[in-house]
Design a protein around this motif. Sequence first.
Motif, PDB file in Angstrom:
ATOM      1  N   THR A 173       0.777  -1.092   0.403  1.00 26.69           N
ATOM      2  CA  THR A 173      -0.543  -0.340   0.186  1.00 26.69           C
ATOM      3  C   THR A 173       1.005   1.360  -0.062  1.00 26.69           C
ATOM      4  O   THR A 173       0.331   2.155  -0.995  1.00 26.69           O
ATOM      5  CB  THR A 173      -0.756  -0.136   1.093  1.00 26.69           C
ATOM      6  N   ARG A 174       2.000   1.378   0.716  1.00 26.63           N
ATOM      7  CA  ARG A 174       2.916   2.336   0.373  1.00 26.63           C
ATOM      8  C   ARG A 174       3.951   2.126   1.548  1.00 26.63           C
ATOM      9  O   ARG A 174       4.000   1.105   2.522  1.00 26.63           O
ATOM     10  CB  ARG A 174       2.737   3.321   1.531  1.00 26.63           C
ATOM     11  N   VAL A 207      -6.355  -0.673  -3.601  1.00 31.69           N
ATOM     12  CA  VAL A 207      -5.494  -1.065  -3.897  1.00 31.69           C
ATOM     13  C   VAL A 207      -5.175  -1.095  -5.266  1.00 31.69           C
ATOM     14  O   VAL A 207      -4.393  -1.523  -6.396  1.00 31.69           O
ATOM     15  CB  VAL A 207      -4.665  -1.701  -2.509  1.00 31.69           C
ATOM     16  N   GLN A 247      -3.964   2.045  -8.538  1.00 31.78           N
ATOM     17  CA  GLN A 247      -4.910   2.586  -7.497  1.00 31.78           C
ATOM     18  C   GLN A 247      -5.714   3.285  -7.699  1.00 31.78           C
ATOM     19  O   GLN A 247      -5.322   4.762  -8.036  1.00 31.78           O
ATOM     20  CB  GLN A 247      -3.954   3.454  -6.457  1.00 31.78           C
ATOM     21  N   TYR A 273      -9.261   5.257  -1.449  1.00 30.78           N
ATOM     22  CA  TYR A 273      -9.490   3.824  -0.280  1.00 30.78           C
ATOM     23  C   TYR A 273     -10.178   5.010   0.924  1.00 30.78           C
ATOM     24  O   TYR A 273     -10.602   5.645   0.345  1.00 30.78           O
ATOM     25  CB  TYR A 273      -8.257   3.795   0.321  1.00 30.78           C
ATOM     26  N   ARG A 324      -5.264   4.758   6.462  1.00 27.97           N
ATOM     27  CA  ARG A 324      -6.007   3.476   4.821  1.00 27.97           C
ATOM     28  C   ARG A 324      -6.689   2.472   6.341  1.00 27.97           C
ATOM     29  O   ARG A 324      -6.439   1.825   6.658  1.00 27.97           O
ATOM     30  CB  ARG A 324      -5.194   3.421   4.530  1.00 27.97           C
ATOM     31  N   THR A 373      -7.589  -3.365   4.854  1.00 23.19           N
ATOM     32  CA  THR A 373      -7.477  -4.115   3.269  1.00 23.19           C
ATOM     33  C   THR A 373      -6.996  -4.871   3.442  1.00 23.19           C
ATOM     34  O   THR A 373      -6.124  -5.636   3.824  1.00 23.19           O
ATOM     35  CB  THR A 373      -6.095  -2.732   3.343  1.00 23.19           C
ATOM     36  N   LEU A 418      -4.294  -8.248   1.691  1.00 29.15           N
ATOM     37  CA  LEU A 418      -3.572  -8.083   0.307  1.00 29.15           C
ATOM     38  C   LEU A 418      -2.908  -9.431  -0.472  1.00 29.15           C
ATOM     39  O   LEU A 418      -3.821 -10.336   0.085  1.00 29.15           O
ATOM     40  CB  LEU A 418      -2.596  -6.798   0.321  1.00 29.15           C
TER      41      LEU A 418
END
Length: 719
Positions: free
Chosen positions: A103-104, A221, A247, A250, A707, A710, A712
Amino acid sequence: MRALLLLGVSAIAVNVSSDASAQENQLPPLTVEGNQAKKPAQKKAAAKKAAPATVATQPPQQQQFNASAAANESTIQASEIPYTVPAGVSVVGVGEIDTFGQTRLDNVLRAQAGTFTRESAGNPGIAVNIRGFEGMGRVNMMIDGVRQNFRFLGHEAGGFTYVDPMLLAGIDIQRGAISTAGGAGALAGAANFRTLGVSDIIKDGQDSGVLTAVSWGSNGVGWSEMIAAGMRTESVGVAAAIAKTNQSNYKNGSGQTVPFTDQDIVSGLVKGYGYFSPEARLDVGGVFYDNDFSANSYYQNLRSSIVTSRFRYAPSDNQLVNLNMGVQYSNVEMTYLRGLNAVATQAGRKIEDKGAGFDISNTSRFYLGDVRVSSTYGVEYFVDDFRVTRGAVNPAGQNSVGGVFSETTFSRGILDLIVGLRYDFYGIEGNGTVIAAGGPMPIGAYTVDKNDGRIDPKITLAAKPLDWLQVYGTYSETMRAPTVTEMLVGGDHPGGGSASYIANPFLNAEVSKGFEIGANILQDRIFTANDRFGFKAAYFNMDIENYIVTCMGAVFYFCNAPGTSEVSGVELQGNYDAGFLFAGMTYTYLNSKLPAQTPGFGASQFMPDNNLVLTGGLRFFDQDLEIGARGYFVSSAEDPANASGRSPGYDLMDLFANYRYSESITFGGTVTNVFDATYTPILGTAPSSSCGSFIPGACPPSPASGRGRTFLLTTRAQF
């Protein structure tokens, strides 16, 4: 819940990358890759099908070159680096990036001791904060050893690095003074983002290979894809990679959509190397990045091109020669395509940083009686040419930094004395016009051509009274030169308002004088025959003279804060790995007495007072399946932009699992912010044009921009 989490989690261990990969990325041979200290994958492969006895793990020329370098380099296991170096060092592998950095990348960097970031909801750039220092070159941010000095003024960080996580092989962080290459102008340390090299893409024992990675994430994402391929002979290797990420906006923990958080990245790289002889090697590479995103009230495009070349000569029969020379080029260009609100009237603005430089160093090893000596000495230089179109308050000009350096280690018995000395220098050229009275310059045109320099010493005494224990103490001084941005800023506030900004060519360089004391522990076989424990602790204290902040009156301008400012803190990092179980932690306490930056003319730099990160778990099925959790415990932090004067802290938790399906294929899954907490990241910048609110016409108050939960999924294959 917190008590259970504290008992159940800690830090992930790291695997070791090959020496060749380190050389391709222009680093010392102490590098890492991966995030799981599993048994070597070769053992499992051997059980399936033994490799032909005639196949070497590396091309012969590469093996000979590594042997030549080994005669001059004392290599160690990469996962042991932080616990053997008498300095603040952290290393991040590709496995940790895959698990926590999708995500980051901020999530990965904020989990390292003494390290944080300014996290912009819209801007995808990385702004590394070390020990409370950030922006304007205070931390030397690099990609493959190339300085990234792109910066602009606004309600933002004082500098960004743009790199695609899909192309990263690892991140190396050094806190404190740096006496060798990379230390020029760095007040608090450096962070180097290493991209994939030929030996990251091609498996050992093969002359060609393909590496692919695909990931998907919920909550905006979306999909990310990367494919890389390479081939090599005994003397030449080439590889290339391309990646794509798209992306969308969010949602936070309250289910509110955080606007202007979309981005569209296309990136790629080309790498190659060749041997002139078994002892001489040339590496070349290019890394390219293109991203569309919304930040600073505009829809923007950011393009970056980085070109590197590095030559190493390491004769095995001459301990006095280990030559390392590099030439670098970087071009970063940001274009404001269209405004996102009525006051964003500067569409067409372009800010460009063209940078180029070189470094040359040599390492000599010899004995003075019973004293073993290793001395590295050389020179580095880098110049940035800043160009602007409709730049508003952002000035054009030329910025250069350089240094002549040496670092010599004297070793005898349990003692190491490390003596570093630099002469750092800088230059600033540019011109402009002062439009308002009230500052250090009269109204009218001006030209600046300023040069200055300073001698910066560093001395470390380290002792190893026990095989598993090292203690050390360091005194150091560093200098951070003022930048074109700070010295030549000028113009009226874009979008209206009465604020005027003017130049100050009388700025002096920031100077840090400080000390650090610490200890390293590295011990095997504590509870089992195969476990390993590493721990690092440090206390530091830095006195900063001439710290550059904003002076306000009838006009705004950068100025040197009077007196001396103090920053002190404690850094802890540790890891325990027993194969079937792993556990560890990082912790940072920071006491910063730096003067605050003016909100809107830069951004706050105050890290949390306390930052604790715990990660850990268990491995099953012959250690092929790994299941774990990571907890973030972030305290409040000083924040002049907040009505209360502080930003509130928060606790977060991630869950993850990784499964090695075969020698070539791995799968991973991560759930971030498991409890869907509503929060705003410390040192977080609000989404562009939102006026602090996600509800049009309703600001303040400001809703949280962190965020929400989430999911992933990742897969990585190498053939």
